[in-house]
Every structure is written in structure tokens, then in C-alpha cells.
Design an enzyme around this catalytic site. Sequence first.
Site, mmCIF file in Angstrom:
data_model
loop_
_atom_site.group_PDB
_atom_site.id
_atom_site.type_symbol
_atom_site.label_atom_id
_atom_site.label_comp_id
_atom_site.label_asym_id
_atom_site.label_seq_id
_atom_site.Cartn_x
_atom_site.Cartn_y
_atom_site.Cartn_z
ATOM 1 N N ASP A 31 47.682 115.455 22.303
ATOM 2 C CA ASP A 31 48.992 115.208 22.933
ATOM 3 C C ASP A 31 49.050 115.981 24.242
ATOM 4 O OD1 ASP A 31 51.934 115.324 23.450
ATOM 5 O OD2 ASP A 31 52.071 114.458 21.448
ATOM 6 N N LYS A 35 56.106 114.964 26.528
ATOM 7 C CA LYS A 35 57.403 114.735 25.867
ATOM 8 C C LYS A 35 57.520 115.497 24.552
ATOM 9 C CE LYS A 35 59.198 110.591 27.767
ATOM 10 N NZ LYS A 35 59.391 109.140 27.625
ATOM 11 N N ALA A 74 50.850 107.992 20.872
ATOM 12 C CA ALA A 74 51.271 108.467 22.196
ATOM 13 C C ALA A 74 51.642 107.267 23.060
ATOM 14 C CB ALA A 74 50.138 109.248 22.854
ATOM 15 N N ALA A 75 52.838 107.306 23.628
ATOM 16 C CA ALA A 75 53.294 106.187 24.459
ATOM 17 C C ALA A 75 54.581 106.578 25.158
ATOM 18 C CB ALA A 75 53.561 104.963 23.573
ATOM 19 N N TYR A 141 58.550 97.502 27.879
ATOM 20 C CA TYR A 141 58.107 98.320 26.732
ATOM 21 C C TYR A 141 57.460 97.410 25.679
ATOM 22 C CZ TYR A 141 58.525 100.852 22.313
ATOM 23 O OH TYR A 141 58.268 101.408 21.079
ATOM 24 N N LYS A 145 53.340 96.992 24.644
ATOM 25 C CA LYS A 145 52.878 97.197 23.260
ATOM 26 C C LYS A 145 52.150 95.943 22.772
ATOM 27 C CE LYS A 145 54.321 101.357 21.998
ATOM 28 N NZ LYS A 145 53.586 102.345 21.241
ATOM 29 N N PHE A 206 77.514 100.849 22.745
ATOM 30 C CA PHE A 206 77.064 99.937 23.798
ATOM 31 C C PHE A 206 77.328 98.482 23.395
ATOM 32 C CE2 PHE A 206 73.599 103.329 24.766
ATOM 33 C CZ PHE A 206 74.503 104.041 25.546
ATOM 34 N N ARG A 281 74.005 97.526 26.567
ATOM 35 C CA ARG A 281 72.828 98.123 27.211
ATOM 36 C C ARG A 281 71.824 97.002 27.469
ATOM 37 N NH1 ARG A 281 69.761 102.765 23.831
ATOM 38 N NH2 ARG A 281 69.080 100.940 22.684
HETATM 39 N N1 LIG Z 1 61.235 105.983 17.414
HETATM 40 C C1 LIG Z 1 61.246 104.701 17.021
HETATM 41 O O1 LIG Z 1 62.206 104.235 16.408
HETATM 42 C C2 LIG Z 1 60.060 103.817 17.321
HETATM 43 C C3 LIG Z 1 60.174 102.458 16.992
HETATM 44 C C4 LIG Z 1 59.068 101.621 17.263
HETATM 45 C C5 LIG Z 1 57.896 102.144 17.782
HETATM 46 N N2 LIG Z 1 57.833 103.473 18.081
HETATM 47 C C6 LIG Z 1 56.563 103.988 18.622
HETATM 48 O O2 LIG Z 1 56.160 105.108 17.850
HETATM 49 C C7 LIG Z 1 55.460 106.041 18.663
HETATM 50 C C8 LIG Z 1 56.048 107.420 18.485
HETATM 51 O O3 LIG Z 1 57.419 107.392 18.810
HETATM 52 P P1 LIG Z 1 58.279 108.751 18.843
HETATM 53 O O4 LIG Z 1 59.709 108.357 18.732
HETATM 54 O O5 LIG Z 1 57.716 109.717 17.882
HETATM 55 O O6 LIG Z 1 57.988 109.229 20.328
HETATM 56 P P2 LIG Z 1 57.896 110.714 20.945
HETATM 57 O O7 LIG Z 1 58.215 110.576 22.395
HETATM 58 O O8 LIG Z 1 58.685 111.679 20.119
HETATM 59 O O9 LIG Z 1 56.345 111.065 20.781
HETATM 60 C C9 LIG Z 1 55.370 110.550 21.640
HETATM 61 C C10 LIG Z 1 54.354 111.650 21.883
HETATM 62 O O10 LIG Z 1 53.301 111.114 22.685
HETATM 63 C C11 LIG Z 1 52.951 112.052 23.691
HETATM 64 N N3 LIG Z 1 52.403 111.294 24.822
HETATM 65 C C12 LIG Z 1 52.994 110.301 25.523
HETATM 66 N N4 LIG Z 1 52.176 109.854 26.484
HETATM 67 C C13 LIG Z 1 51.023 110.574 26.379
HETATM 68 C C14 LIG Z 1 49.806 110.552 27.086
HETATM 69 N N5 LIG Z 1 49.595 109.740 28.116
HETATM 70 N N6 LIG Z 1 48.828 111.403 26.698
HETATM 71 C C15 LIG Z 1 49.019 112.263 25.648
HETATM 72 N N7 LIG Z 1 50.169 112.325 24.956
HETATM 73 C C16 LIG Z 1 51.160 111.495 25.322
HETATM 74 C C17 LIG Z 1 54.246 112.767 24.035
HETATM 75 O O11 LIG Z 1 54.033 114.043 24.612
HETATM 76 C C18 LIG Z 1 54.929 112.849 22.662
HETATM 77 O O12 LIG Z 1 54.587 114.039 21.985
HETATM 78 C C19 LIG Z 1 55.515 105.474 20.083
HETATM 79 O O13 LIG Z 1 54.299 104.808 20.336
HETATM 80 C C20 LIG Z 1 56.667 104.499 20.035
HETATM 81 O O14 LIG Z 1 56.505 103.455 20.970
HETATM 82 C C21 LIG Z 1 58.881 104.315 17.874
HETATM 83 O O1 LIG Z 2 74.443 106.077 22.552
HETATM 84 C C1 LIG Z 2 74.097 105.022 21.988
HETATM 85 C C2 LIG Z 2 72.736 104.760 21.620
HETATM 86 C C3 LIG Z 2 72.433 103.544 21.022
HETATM 87 N N1 LIG Z 2 73.399 102.627 20.786
HETATM 88 C C4 LIG Z 2 73.053 101.350 20.130
HETATM 89 O O2 LIG Z 2 72.458 101.652 18.878
HETATM 90 C C5 LIG Z 2 71.462 100.692 18.547
HETATM 91 C C6 LIG Z 2 70.156 101.417 18.249
HETATM 92 O O3 LIG Z 2 69.691 102.002 19.466
HETATM 93 P P1 LIG Z 2 68.448 103.007 19.542
HETATM 94 O O4 LIG Z 2 68.610 104.085 18.523
HETATM 95 O O5 LIG Z 2 68.291 103.404 20.978
HETATM 96 O O6 LIG Z 2 67.222 102.122 19.063
HETATM 97 P P2 LIG Z 2 66.696 100.718 19.625
HETATM 98 O O7 LIG Z 2 67.129 100.452 20.994
HETATM 99 O O8 LIG Z 2 67.038 99.686 18.585
HETATM 100 O O9 LIG Z 2 65.124 100.977 19.709
HETATM 101 C C7 LIG Z 2 64.371 101.620 18.671
HETATM 102 O O10 LIG Z 2 63.879 100.665 17.790
HETATM 103 C C8 LIG Z 2 63.026 99.716 18.395
HETATM 104 C C9 LIG Z 2 62.570 98.751 17.346
HETATM 105 O O11 LIG Z 2 63.665 98.168 16.712
HETATM 106 C C10 LIG Z 2 61.828 100.420 18.998
HETATM 107 O O12 LIG Z 2 61.041 99.496 19.642
HETATM 108 C C11 LIG Z 2 62.249 101.484 19.971
HETATM 109 O O13 LIG Z 2 61.114 102.219 20.372
HETATM 110 C C12 LIG Z 2 63.219 102.408 19.291
HETATM 111 O O14 LIG Z 2 63.711 103.308 20.257
HETATM 112 C C13 LIG Z 2 71.359 99.759 19.760
HETATM 113 O O15 LIG Z 2 72.137 98.616 19.502
HETATM 114 C C14 LIG Z 2 72.013 100.552 20.893
HETATM 115 O O16 LIG Z 2 72.649 99.739 21.856
HETATM 116 C C15 LIG Z 2 74.732 102.872 21.133
HETATM 117 O O17 LIG Z 2 75.603 102.042 20.905
HETATM 118 N N2 LIG Z 2 75.038 104.063 21.725
#
Ligand SMILES: NC(=O)c1ccc[n+]([C@@H]2O[C@H](COP(=O)([O-])OP(=O)(O)OC[C@H]3O[C@@H](n4cnc5c(N)ncnc54)[C@H](O)[C@@H]3O)[C@@H](O)[C@H]2O)c1
Ligand SMILES: O=c1ccn([C@@H]2O[C@H](COP(=O)(O)OP(=O)(O)O[C@H]3O[C@H](CO)[C@@H](O)[C@H](O)[C@H]3O)[C@@H](O)[C@H]2O)c(=O)[nH]1
Length: 323
Positions: A31, A35, A74-75, A141, A145, A206, A281
Site C-alpha cells: 500500500d 489514502k 488498491a484503487a 470509476y 473497474k 442527496f 448526487r
Molecule cells: N467501500 C465500498 O463500499 C466498495 C464497494 C465496491 C468496491 N469497492 C472497492 O474495494 C476496494 C477497497 O475499498 P476501500 O473502501 O477499502 O478503499 P480505501 O480507500 O479505504 O482503501 C484503498 C487502499 O488502497 C491504497 N491505494 C490506492 N491507490 C494505490 C496505489 N496506486 N498504490 C498503492 N496503494 C494504493 C490506499 O492507500 C488505501 O489504503 C477498492 O478497490 C474499491 O474500489 C469498495
Molecule cells: O452524505 C451522503 C452520502 C451518501 N448519500 C446517499 O447514500 C447512498 C449510498 O452512498 P455511498 O455510501 O456513497 O455509496 P455508493 O455511492 O452507493 O457507492 C458505494 O457502493 C458502490 C457499489 O454499490 C461502490 O461501487 C462504491 O465504491 C461505494 O462507495 C447514495 O444514494 C448516496 O446518494 C446521501 O444521501 N448523503
Amino acid sequence: MKVMVTGGAGYIGSVVTEELLRGGDEVVVYDSLYKGHREAVVEGAAFVKGDLLDTALLRETLAHHKVEAVVHMAADSLVGESVKVPAKYYRNNVLGGLSLLDAMLGAEVKYLVFSSTAAVYGEPAKQPIEETDPTQPTNPYGETKLAFERALRWYDSAHGLRFVSLRYFNAAGATERSGERHDPETHLIPIILQAAAGQRPEVTVFGDDYPTPDGTCVRDYIHVVDLAQAHILALHALAKGHPSSIYNLGCGGEGYSVKQVIDCARRVTGRDIPVSKGPRRAGDPAVLIASSARIVRELGWRPTQQKLDTIVESAWRWMQRKR
Ligand SMILES: NC(=O)c1ccc[n+]([C@@H]2O[C@H](COP(=O)([O-])OP(=O)(O)OC[C@H]3O[C@@H](n4cnc5c(N)ncnc54)[C@H](O)[C@@H]3O)[C@@H](O)[C@H]2O)c1
Ligand SMILES: O=c1ccn([C@@H]2O[C@H](COP(=O)(O)OP(=O)(O)O[C@H]3O[C@H](CO)[C@@H](O)[C@H](O)[C@H]3O)[C@@H](O)[C@H]2O)c(=O)[nH]1
């Protein structure tokens, strides 16, 4: 297995690392910390600070730690930001991903589990969404992916690199040790809990004019530990000869609207949560609900913490401990 987790200092990556170590696998976290957080890297995992674009360091890490499989998390993953700066997403999610694949081929590592997303489907024509439904991302995004997911197919046929792509819906919740900490935070549940804790004045909803029962967006929230378990099943299946596959990961059911999530957080925290109305949004689909039937059928995955109250409670407990 010996597993390298890219993005293992992030939210989901730290939980995947925890679960891998708990199951007896060995982990090296790769990592850049751009972030993530150094203290989020789980004790017991090796750590290498490096960027995805540094193919040589990736290759050296894979070889030095005798890595057998990679979990690639990582992304960059913010929908709104991706619309404004697509180049950042192509560079990190596509070029960064290809750099990792080059390193894997060089080090002869043949198994990859990839963090994909529901965003590959765009505005879905039906619910729940199945893996065979059309993929038409509505933002860079999801597009980047999907581009990487497609590259994986060609690397499989050309080089025998086998992968499982997990299309997560909305990851949420925490373990005792690891939880969600983004800066700035954009995800709904941590934002609501920050408002409950008095760390922000209110939550802005939103859009409340979506074609859903209460007008707010509906999402499929999945506990981060259930999500992590799917990675472990996928890794072990690949090692046993499972073919390259794509799986949705969500809890299914009816999902929860933004208003329902806020009501749930009020119940769980017992706090007042001030709410204001904002515009939609950009790039938000009205409803995203997964059919996870394929991973249930093929890998025997079972979510164990499906109730939203349980998920929100775990996130709230983690936040309280962090204060
Ligand atoms: N959070 C969600 O609901 C959600 C939903 C769908 C997919 N994802 C995917 O899951 C993964 C993890 O999500 P998260 O919420 O834990 O994200 P996060 O931002 O908490 O973690 C991502 C980590 O990747 C590292 N990183 C990013 N770019 C890098 C690079 N170029 N080189 C090395 N390290 C790097 C960052 O430093 C960070 O620690 C992502 O690929 C995201 O697209 C997340
Ligand atoms: O302050 C806020 C934040 C979010 N939302 C709403 O809450 C819902 C969920 O939002 P959020 O938690 O940001 O998640 P998503 O936009 O649904 O995206 C998440 O889930 C996706 C898959 O469903 C992944 O691709 C993304 O990485 C991950 O961030 C959405 O309708 C947003 O518009 C609000 O109304 N107010």
C-alpha cells in the site's frame, strides 16, 4: 497460502487481512498509504510501502515473500471524483492494475482476487442485478473497474492467470479492530454516525425524488466481514483449480433507503441525527440490489450479518472506541 493484499491499509483491505490471518494464511500488505493508514495494517502481516505503478517493487515483493496469490484492492473509488478527473481513475485503476499483472507474470503468480463493484452495471434495467445483466457504467470509476475486469479475461486466456472478480455492493460495518476511515468521508453510514457523534452538524440526503418507496436511493449493504469471507473462499477455490469467475456480493432482499439507514442509526445510537435535503448526487442510480445466488451456489458463501441494525451497531461501536 501466502497472499499479497494491495490496498491492505485501507478499510476493506484491513478486514480482509484480519480474516486471512485468522484463517492461517500469511499476508504481505502492499500500500502506498496515500489514502490508507499505517496503523490499519494488521499486526502479523508484513508491510511494503509502494505504489501500484512501481512494477519492479511489486515484482520484488512477490518474489521475496514467495506470494502465491494476490487480492487486489488498491484503487481510487469515488464516483463523483471520477466524473471530474477521469484520468486519475484510468491511471490508478487501469494502468496501476496492468502494472500489477506484469509483476505477477514476472514472478509467476497465477491467482488474483479483484475488488470490482456494482458500479459496472450503471443504471440497471432490473433488480436484483445478476452477473449476466448488461454492464454499462455511468461513470469513470465503474468504467475503469470494468476495463480491468475485461483485461483479466485476456490475461487468463493468454497467460493462464486465474481470477475471481468480486463485484461488491455497499460495504459497511466494522470488526473490533478495523473500521471505515476515509478523509474526506463520502460514504453514507460513517457520515450518519459522525453526525450522531456530533462530529458534523447534519446529514444531507442527496435527492428524495427517486422512484423508490420513500423517494431516497436504495442500496444493498453488506457487512465487511461477510465480504472478507468471500475473498477467502475465492482464494482457496482458485488454488483448488476453480476457473476464472465473476460474482456479485450483496445481501439481496429489499435493500435499505437512505431514510431507512438514518432511522436505523437513530435507533442504534439513541442520538438525534439532524438531516437536511440536498439535490441528487451525479451518477447515483436509484436502486442497486445484488443477486448473490451465483457465489452462494458455486463457492458456498453465506452472509451471516444481514440485519442493517447489526451492521450499523458494529460501525458505531468501532467509532466509539476510536474517540
Ligand atoms: N467501500 C465500498 O463500499 C466498495 C464497494 C465496491 C468496491 N469497492 C472497492 O474495494 C476496494 C477497497 O475499498 P476501500 O473502501 O477499502 O478503499 P480505501 O480507500 O479505504 O482503501 C484503498 C487502499 O488502497 C491504497 N491505494 C490506492 N491507490 C494505490 C496505489 N496506486 N498504490 C498503492 N496503494 C494504493 C490506499 O492507500 C488505501 O489504503 C477498492 O478497490 C474499491 O474500489 C469498495
Ligand atoms: O452524505 C451522503 C452520502 C451518501 N448519500 C446517499 O447514500 C447512498 C449510498 O452512498 P455511498 O455510501 O456513497 O455509496 P455508493 O455511492 O452507493 O457507492 C458505494 O457502493 C458502490 C457499489 O454499490 C461502490 O461501487 C462504491 O465504491 C461505494 O462507495 C447514495 O444514494 C448516496 O446518494 C446521501 O444521501 N448523503
